[in-house]
Design a protein around this motif. Structure first.
Motif, PDB file in Angstrom:
ATOM      1  N   ASN A   1      -3.032   1.957  16.246  1.00 17.25           N
ATOM      2  CA  ASN A   1      -2.960   2.622  14.946  1.00 17.25           C
ATOM      3  C   ASN A   1      -4.333   2.462  14.314  1.00 17.25           C
ATOM      4  O   ASN A   1      -4.636   1.434  13.689  1.00 17.25           O
TER       5      ASN A   1
ATOM      6  N   ARG B   1      -5.769  14.990   8.095  1.00 20.89           N
ATOM      7  CA  ARG B   1      -5.046  14.037   8.959  1.00 20.89           C
ATOM      8  C   ARG B   1      -4.486  14.724  10.209  1.00 20.89           C
ATOM      9  O   ARG B   1      -3.892  14.081  11.064  1.00 20.89           O
TER      10      ARG B   1
ATOM     11  N   ARG C   1       0.833  -1.204   0.000  1.00 25.24           N
ATOM     12  CA  ARG C   1       0.000   0.000   0.000  1.00 25.24           C
ATOM     13  C   ARG C   1       0.873   1.261   0.000  1.00 25.24           C
ATOM     14  O   ARG C   1       1.628   1.498   0.953  1.00 25.24           O
TER      15      ARG C   1
ATOM     16  N   ALA D   1      -7.354   5.492   9.206  1.00 24.72           N
ATOM     17  CA  ALA D   1      -8.188   6.665   8.905  1.00 24.72           C
ATOM     18  C   ALA D   1      -9.267   6.905   9.964  1.00 24.72           C
ATOM     19  O   ALA D   1      -9.758   8.031  10.103  1.00 24.72           O
TER      20      ALA D   1
ATOM     21  N   TYR E   1       4.205   4.640   3.163  1.00 25.91           N
ATOM     22  CA  TYR E   1       4.221   3.734   4.318  1.00 25.91           C
ATOM     23  C   TYR E   1       5.377   2.745   4.319  1.00 25.91           C
ATOM     24  O   TYR E   1       5.532   1.973   5.267  1.00 25.91           O
TER      25      TYR E   1
ATOM     26  N   HIS F   1      -9.092   9.892  12.378  1.00 21.91           N
ATOM     27  CA  HIS F   1      -9.523  11.252  12.030  1.00 21.91           C
ATOM     28  C   HIS F   1     -11.043  11.414  12.000  1.00 21.91           C
ATOM     29  O   HIS F   1     -11.532  12.505  11.738  1.00 21.91           O
TER      30      HIS F   1
ATOM     31  N   HIS G   1       1.220   6.141  14.384  1.00 25.75           N
ATOM     32  CA  HIS G   1       1.108   6.130  12.926  1.00 25.75           C
ATOM     33  C   HIS G   1       2.489   5.880  12.350  1.00 25.75           C
ATOM     34  O   HIS G   1       3.495   6.326  12.930  1.00 25.75           O
ATOM     35  N   LEU G   2       2.527   5.209  11.221  1.00 28.59           N
ATOM     36  CA  LEU G   2       3.796   5.077  10.508  1.00 28.59           C
ATOM     37  C   LEU G   2       4.240   6.424   9.951  1.00 28.59           C
ATOM     38  O   LEU G   2       5.410   6.804  10.059  1.00 28.59           O
ATOM     39  N   SER G   3       3.305   7.118   9.328  1.00 24.62           N
ATOM     40  CA  SER G   3       3.616   8.396   8.692  1.00 24.62           C
ATOM     41  C   SER G   3       3.473   9.535   9.693  1.00 24.62           C
ATOM     42  O   SER G   3       2.798   9.393  10.724  1.00 24.62           O
TER      43      SER G   3
END
Ligand code: DQA
Length: 147
Positions: free
Chosen positions: A74, A111, A18, A77, A23, A80, A100-102
């Motif tokens: 985690n 976000r 993905r 989405a 990511y 949010h 979160h990874l990001s």
């Protein structure tokens, strides 16, 4: 023994393929392996789960009460959007760490909003797969585990 639940939300099962530019290429299974090694090092029990369904995640959080001592979440989405997940964390009165990874704050404005942050003891984001073991260490420290 202290027990920590790592709960992953929608689309996290697709890690590895993905949007690798966002990511990375590490799979969720590889992240789980790293988490298990970190948990063993810390001397804590680990449950590692993923669901694409908000209600299933809420059920997992409810079931964590009396079984686990903390939750690393985690929520993808749902972070949010989900007042229901926020309420679930608040309801079980277990310490939660949002991860979160990001780095969500360096991304789109939608976000930057997190319902999970409001009920978390802290947030770790932006370290890719390393966000997970960092959060486990932070939770173990919060729970007074000395290893
Ligand atoms: C994510 C960030 C979210 O904004 C996104 O919806 C995800 C993944 C992360 O780990 O970086 O699904 O939680």
């Amino acid at each position: 023994m202290t027990s920590i639940l790592v709960l992953n939300g929608p689309n996290i099962n697709l890690l590895g393929t993905r949007q690798p530019e966002v990511y990375g290429k590490t799979t969720l299974s590889q992240i789980e392996t790293t988490c298990r090694a970190t948990a063993a090092e810390l001397g804590v029990e680990l449950a590692f789960r993923q669901s694409n369904h908000e209600g299933v995640m809420i059920d997992e959080i409810h079931a964590a009460r009396g079984v686990h001592d903390g939750i690393v979440l985690n929520a993808g989405a749902y972070t949010h959007t989900s007042i229901a997940l926020m309420d679930a964390i608040a309801s079980v009165e277990l310490p939660a760490i949002e991860i979160h990874l990001s780095n969500v704050h360096a991304r789109e404005p939608f976000r930057h909003v997190s319902y999970i942050s409001k009920v978390s003891i802290g947030i770790i984001c932006g370290f890719g797969p390393a966000s997970y073991p960092l959060a486990l260490r932070a939770m173990a420290g919060h729970l007074g585990v000395t290893a």
